[in-house]
Design a protein around this motif. Structure first.
Motif, short mmCIF file in Angstrom:
data_model
loop_
_atom_site.label_atom_id
_atom_site.label_comp_id
_atom_site.label_asym_id
_atom_site.label_seq_id
_atom_site.Cartn_x
_atom_site.Cartn_y
_atom_site.Cartn_z
N UNK A 302 51.79 51.06 25.16
CA UNK A 302 53.11 50.29 24.79
C UNK A 302 53.92 51.39 24.89
N UNK A 303 53.74 52.51 24.46
CA UNK A 303 54.97 53.83 24.32
C UNK A 303 55.25 54.01 25.50
N UNK A 304 54.42 54.31 26.70
CA UNK A 304 55.08 54.70 27.98
C UNK A 304 55.66 53.73 28.73
N UNK A 305 55.25 52.43 28.38
CA UNK A 305 56.08 51.07 29.10
C UNK A 305 57.62 51.23 28.44
N UNK A 306 57.63 51.53 27.20
CA UNK A 306 59.12 51.43 26.79
C UNK A 306 59.71 52.76 27.42
N UNK A 307 59.09 53.67 27.69
CA UNK A 307 59.66 55.07 28.47
C UNK A 307 60.17 54.45 29.89
N UNK A 308 59.55 53.44 30.18
CA UNK A 308 60.13 52.81 31.62
C UNK A 308 60.86 51.79 31.45
N UNK A 309 61.30 51.48 30.33
CA UNK A 309 62.28 50.30 29.84
C UNK A 309 61.66 49.20 30.23
N UNK A 310 60.24 48.93 30.23
CA UNK A 310 59.54 47.70 30.42
C UNK A 310 59.40 46.99 29.16
N UNK A 311 60.45 46.48 28.81
CA UNK A 311 60.25 45.94 27.32
C UNK A 311 59.13 44.74 27.21
N UNK A 312 59.15 43.96 28.02
CA UNK A 312 58.15 42.80 27.90
C UNK A 312 56.87 43.07 28.34
N UNK A 313 56.62 44.14 29.03
CA UNK A 313 55.12 44.91 29.15
C UNK A 313 54.84 45.59 28.09
N UNK A 314 55.69 46.16 27.37
CA UNK A 314 55.44 46.94 25.84
C UNK A 314 54.87 45.86 24.92
N UNK A 315 55.67 44.78 24.79
CA UNK A 315 55.50 43.93 23.90
C UNK A 315 54.14 43.22 24.00
N UNK A 316 53.79 42.94 25.51
CA UNK A 316 52.35 42.20 25.78
C UNK A 316 51.28 43.16 25.39
N UNK A 317 51.35 44.57 25.58
CA UNK A 317 50.36 45.55 25.15
C UNK A 317 50.09 45.63 23.75
N UNK A 318 51.29 45.90 23.17
CA UNK A 318 51.26 45.87 21.68
C UNK A 318 50.54 44.51 20.87
N UNK A 319 50.59 43.48 21.70
CA UNK A 319 50.20 42.29 21.09
C UNK A 319 48.52 42.22 21.29
N UNK A 320 48.35 42.58 22.38
CA UNK A 320 46.63 42.95 22.69
C UNK A 320 46.14 43.85 21.81
N UNK A 321 46.79 44.92 21.47
CA UNK A 321 46.18 45.91 20.69
C UNK A 321 46.09 45.29 19.30
N UNK A 322 47.16 44.43 18.83
CA UNK A 322 46.90 44.08 17.46
C UNK A 322 45.71 43.04 17.39
N UNK A 323 45.58 42.39 18.77
CA UNK A 323 44.36 41.24 18.36
C UNK A 323 43.05 41.97 18.43
N UNK A 324 43.10 42.94 19.18
CA UNK A 324 41.79 43.94 19.17
C UNK A 324 41.61 44.13 17.68
N UNK A 325 42.68 44.90 17.11
CA UNK A 325 42.49 45.28 15.72
C UNK A 325 41.78 44.31 14.79
N UNK A 326 42.18 42.84 15.14
CA UNK A 326 41.77 41.84 14.34
C UNK A 326 40.11 41.63 14.46
N UNK A 327 39.94 41.65 15.65
CA UNK A 327 38.57 41.64 16.37
C UNK A 327 37.63 42.55 15.77
N UNK A 328 38.33 43.72 15.41
CA UNK A 328 37.50 44.84 14.98
C UNK A 328 37.50 45.01 13.58
N UNK A 329 38.48 43.88 13.11
CA UNK A 329 38.85 43.94 11.44
C UNK A 329 39.24 45.41 11.02
N UNK A 330 39.98 46.05 11.72
CA UNK A 330 40.54 47.24 10.91
C UNK A 330 41.59 46.85 9.82
#
Length: 649
Positions: A302-330
Motif C-alpha cells: 500500500x505504501x509503495x503504491x502511494x509512492x507511484x501515485x497509484x491511489x486506487x491500487x493503494x486503496x485496494x491493497x489496504x482494504x485486502x489487508x484490513x479484511x485479512x486482519x478481520x479473518x485473523x481476528x487481530x
C-alpha cells in the motif's frame, strides 16, 4: 412543527447519534436531527433486572469471562472526547474503552457456526445449573451473559483446494549484495520505520542475516519472507537520493525529460520498482490460510503504491489487508490470549497501523473505509508487558499512539464537516469549535519531547534521524487536520466574494478561524523547508506532496482574500518568501520524479489564477462575462480533488 411525543413513546435519554454529536435530541423515533440528515436513529435499551444464580457467576470467574484490557493499555494523555465537556469527563473515557464501546460484529454473530456454538453454550450452561437452580433460571442466565462469553473463532471447515494454494508459479529473481541491503535497511528505518509498525525490526534483521549468511537457511526458501524483503527494499530504495529519475523544466514551465517522457513506458523507472515488481510476482495470498506476514506485506505494498501515485491500487491493497486482519481476528483481545507478550503487542500494533493506513487511503480517494474503530476492543499500543530484552522489536510507542488517536480525530471530523449547513454562525459553535478543542486537547497532551515540530539542527544517528522525521510527520498531520476542518469556511468566503453576499459569521470570529487555518498552513510549509534542509524529505513522498500542496493553496487564497478585503487574515511579513520556498519544494519533488508533485503543481497554478480573479476587479468582470461557474469550480477544487488525480488528506 413535529408532533409531540406521547408519554408511552417518551425516552429518557438522547439517541446514540445526538449523544455522540452533543446536540439536543427531541427523543422521537426517529428524532428530528436524524431525520434531517437521513441517518439511522437508535436508542439504548433500558437495563432489565434478571436473577443470576451464584453458581453461574463462579463459573464465569473460572474462565468464561471475557478478559479485560490490561490496566494502562489506554493512555491517559489523549482523550479527544473530553474537550467537548470542558474538562468535566475523565481522560480515561478516551476510545477505545472496552466497558463502554464493545462492538458486536453482526456478520460474525450471524453465521450458522456461531448459532450452533451458542446452542452448545446454552446446553452446557443448563447442565451446570441443574444442580443449583431451576431450568428457567439457567436458561435466562445463559441468555443474559451470552454477550460476555469469549468470541467464537472461525470454524474449521472443508474446502476445495486450488493448484494456486499449494503449487505457486515458479519464478526467479536476484537479491542485491548484502552491504547494499544493510544500507537500504538504514534508509527504511530513517524515512519510514518510526511512522507505523510494519514488522518486528529485530526479527526482520535476523532473517536478513540468515538469508545471506546461512547456507540453505529456511528464509532463503520461504516465498512469503522473500516477498516481504523485496517490498522493504523497494520502499527503501525509493528514499535513496542517488536513485531518482528526473524531470527537467524548460523556461516556459513545460515538463521535459531528455530520454523520454516521465510516466511513459520508455521512461526512467522509479527507484525500487524492480524490487517491487519481483515481490508482486512471487506474492500469493492464501485467503483460506493467511497469516500475519501477509498483512505486513500488504501494508507495505500500500505504501509503495502511494509512492507511484497509484491511489486506487493503494486503496485496494489496504482494504485486502484490513479484511485479512478481520479473518485473523487481530481486532479482538481474546484472539491473542495464548500468545506471548511480544506477539500480543505485535498483533495490536499491526492492527492499529492497518487501521490508520485504511483510513488514509480511503480519505485520499473519497471511498468508504474497510475498518471502523468501534469494531475493536484493543487498547492503545503499550510497552507495559514487553520484556526489556525484546524492546528492540518495537519503535517508540508514543509516536504510534499519537498517530492512531489523531487518525480517530480526523475520522470524526470528516464525518461531521459535511453536516455544516447554511447557518454559519451556528455551525461554528456546534461543529467547528468542539472539534478544534479536540485537536487542541490532543496536542496539549503530547509528551514534552513531542510537543514541537522538527527543528533545523545538526544530523544525528539513524534512530534520532528517524524520530525527527516521524515527529515532523506527526505535526504535519495535525496541521493538516486543522486545514481540512476549517477549509470549508474558506470556501464560503470565496463564494461570498463572487456572489457579492455577506457571511452571517461575525467578522471577529471569522478572522480568528481564518488565522488558525493560515497559521497551520504556514507552519506546515516551514516544517517541509526544515525537512528538506535536514535531508529528511522523501522525493517521491506522497504525504509530503499532499501536505505542501494543501498548505500552499490555503496561503494563496488567504493572500488573495486579504487583497480583496484587507484584515481578513493576519499575514506575516515573510509569508511571500515562505510561499515561494514551498513552491520550490513542490517543483524539486517533481523534478525528482514525483507524479503527485507534478499534478499538484498544475493544480496550484489554477488556484493562483483564481487568486488573481479574487484580488482584481477587472478579473472578476472578465470571469463573469465569460460565465465562469466559480461555485462549481471551487466545489470541484475542494471536494473532488481526487477525481482529477490530486489527493486530499
Amino acid at each position: 412543527m413535529p408532533p409531540r411525543v406521547s408519554k408511552r413513546e417518551y425516552r429518557g435519554s438522547a439517541c446514540h447519534r445526538c449523544h455522540k454529536q452533543k446536540v439536543k435530541c427531541n427523543k422521537e423515533k426517529p428524532c428530528r436531527n436524524c431525520s434531517l440528515t437521513n441517518s439511522l436513529c437508535t436508542y439504548a435499551f433500558r437495563d432489565r433486572k434478571i436473577t443470576v444464580p451464584e453458581s453461574y457467576l463462579k463459573h464465569l470467574e473460572g474462565g468464561l469471562a471475557r478478559p479485560e484490557v490490561p490496566h494502562g493499555a489506554v493512555p491517559r494523555h489523549i482523550s479527544f472526547e473530553a474537550a467537548d465537556a470542558a474538562g468535566q469527563r475523565s481522560t480515561q473515557d478516551a476510545v477505545p474503552n472496552l466497558a463502554r464501546q464493545r462492538f458486536d460484529v453482526v456478520v460474525e454473530n450471524s453465521t450458522a457456526e456461531q448459532f450452533v456454538s451458542k446452542l452448545k453454550q446454552i446446553r452446557d450452561a443448563k447442565s451446570s445449573f441443574c444442580a443449583h437452580g431451576t431450568q428457567s433460571e439457567s436458561l435466562s442466565g445463559a441468555r443474559t451473559e451470552e454477550s460476555q462469553l469469549p468470541p467464537t473463532p472461525f470454524a474449521q471447515y472443508e474446502y476445495f483446494e486450488l493448484t494456486f494454494d499449494t503449487t505457486p508459479a515458479t519464478c526467479t529473481f536476484k537479491l542485491p549484495p548484502y552491504p547494499y541491503v544493510v544500507h537500504l535497511l538504514e534508509q527504511f528505518s530513517i524515512y519510514l520505520g518510526h511512522d507505523w509498525h510494519w514488522f518486528r525490526p529485530h526479527t526482520f534483521h535476523k532473517k536478513v542475516h540468515n538469508t545471506y549468511k546461512v547456507a540453505g537457511s529456511e528464509e532463503s526458501k520461504d516465498r512469503v519472507w522473500l516477498c516481504k524483503l523485496l517490498v522493504v527494499l523497494a520502499l527503501a530504495e525509493s528514499f535513496d537520493k542517488d536513485r531518482q529519475p528526473e524531470i527537467t523544466i524548460d523556461l516556459h514551465g513545460r515538463e521535459e525529460q531528455s530520454s523520454a517522457d516521465f510516466g511513459s513506458s520508455k521512461s526512467l523507472r522509479p527507484p525500487g520498482l524492480e524490487f517491487f515488481e519481483q515481490a508482486l510476482r512471487i506474492l500469493t495470498l492464501p485467503y483460506e490460510n493467511a497469516c500475519i506476514d501477509h498483512v505486513e506485506i500488504l501494508n507495505m505494498i500500500t505504501q509503495y503504491s502511494n509512492q507511484l501515485n497509484r491511489q486506487k491500487t493503494a486503496y485496494m491493497y489496504a482494504g485486502i489487508s484490513a479484511r485479512l486482519c478481520n479473518t485473523l481476528q487481530l481486532h479482538q483481545v481474546a484472539s491473542s490470549r495464548d500468545c506471548s507478550p511480544v506477539e500480543r503487542e505485535h498483533r495490536k500494533r499491526l492492527w492499529w497501523s492497518t487501521y490508520c493506513l485504511d483510513r488514509m487511503t480511503s480519505t485520499q480517494t473519497g471511498l468508504p473505509p474497510s475498518f471502523q474503530v468501534e469494531q475493536t476492543d484493543l487498547g492503545y499500543p503499550s510497552d507495559a508487558e514487553i520484556p526489556l530484552n525484546d524492546a528492540n522489536e518495537f519503535t517508540d510507542v508514543e509516536f504510534l499512539t499519537a498517530r492512531v488517536q489523531l487518525t480517530m480525530i480526523e475520522e470524526n471530523n470528516l464525518k461531521s464537516v459535511p453536516l455544516i449547513g447554511r447557518d454559519d454562525a451556528r455551525d461554528i459553535e456546534t461543529i467547528v469549535r468542539p472539534k478544534l478543542r479536540r485537536l487542541h486537547t490532543w496536542k496539549e497532551g503530547l509528551p514534552s519531547h513531542m510537543a514541537s515540530e522538527l527543528r533545523n539542527d545538526a544530523r544525528d544517528n539513524t534512530d534520532s534521524q528517524g524520530a525527527k522525521r516521524a515527529l515532523a510527520n506527526l505535526h504535519l498531520r495535525y496541521n493538516q487536520c486543522l486545514i481540512l476542518l476549517l477549509r470549508p469556511l474558506l470556501l464560503r468566503q470565496v463564494g461570498c466574494i463572487f456572489s457579492k453576499e455577506e457571511s452571517s459569521v461575525p467578522q471577529d470570529d471569522l478572522k480568528e478561524l481564518n488565522n488558525i487555518c493560515l497559521k497551520s498552513a504556514r507552519t506546515n510549509v516551514q516544517i517541509m523547508i526544515n525537512m528538506r534542509s535536514s535531508d529528511l524529505i522523501t522525493r517521491l513522498g506522497f504525504m509530503e506532496n499532499m501536505h505542501v500542496f494543501a498548505s500552499l493553496m490555503i496561503m494563496c487564497l488567504a493572500m488573495s482574500i486579504n487583497a480583496w478585503r484587507p484584515g481578513s487574515f493576519d499575514e506575516a511579513q515573510n509569508d511571500v518568501n515562505i510561499y515561494e520556498a514551498g513552491k520550490d519544494i513542490l517543483s524539486y519533488m517533481m523534478q525528482c520524479g514525483s507524479l503527485a508533485a507534478k499534478g499538484h503543481r498544475n493544480m496550484l497554478k489554477e488556484v493562483e489564477d483564481l487568486g488573481i480573479a479574487i484580488a482584481s476587479e477587472a478579473g472578476l468582470a472578465v470571469d463573469a462575462g465569460n460565465h465562469w461557474d466559480i461555485d462549481a469550480w471551487m466545489t470541484q477544487l475542494f471536494e473532488n480533488e481526487n477525481t482529477l488525480g490530486f489527493p486530499e488528506a
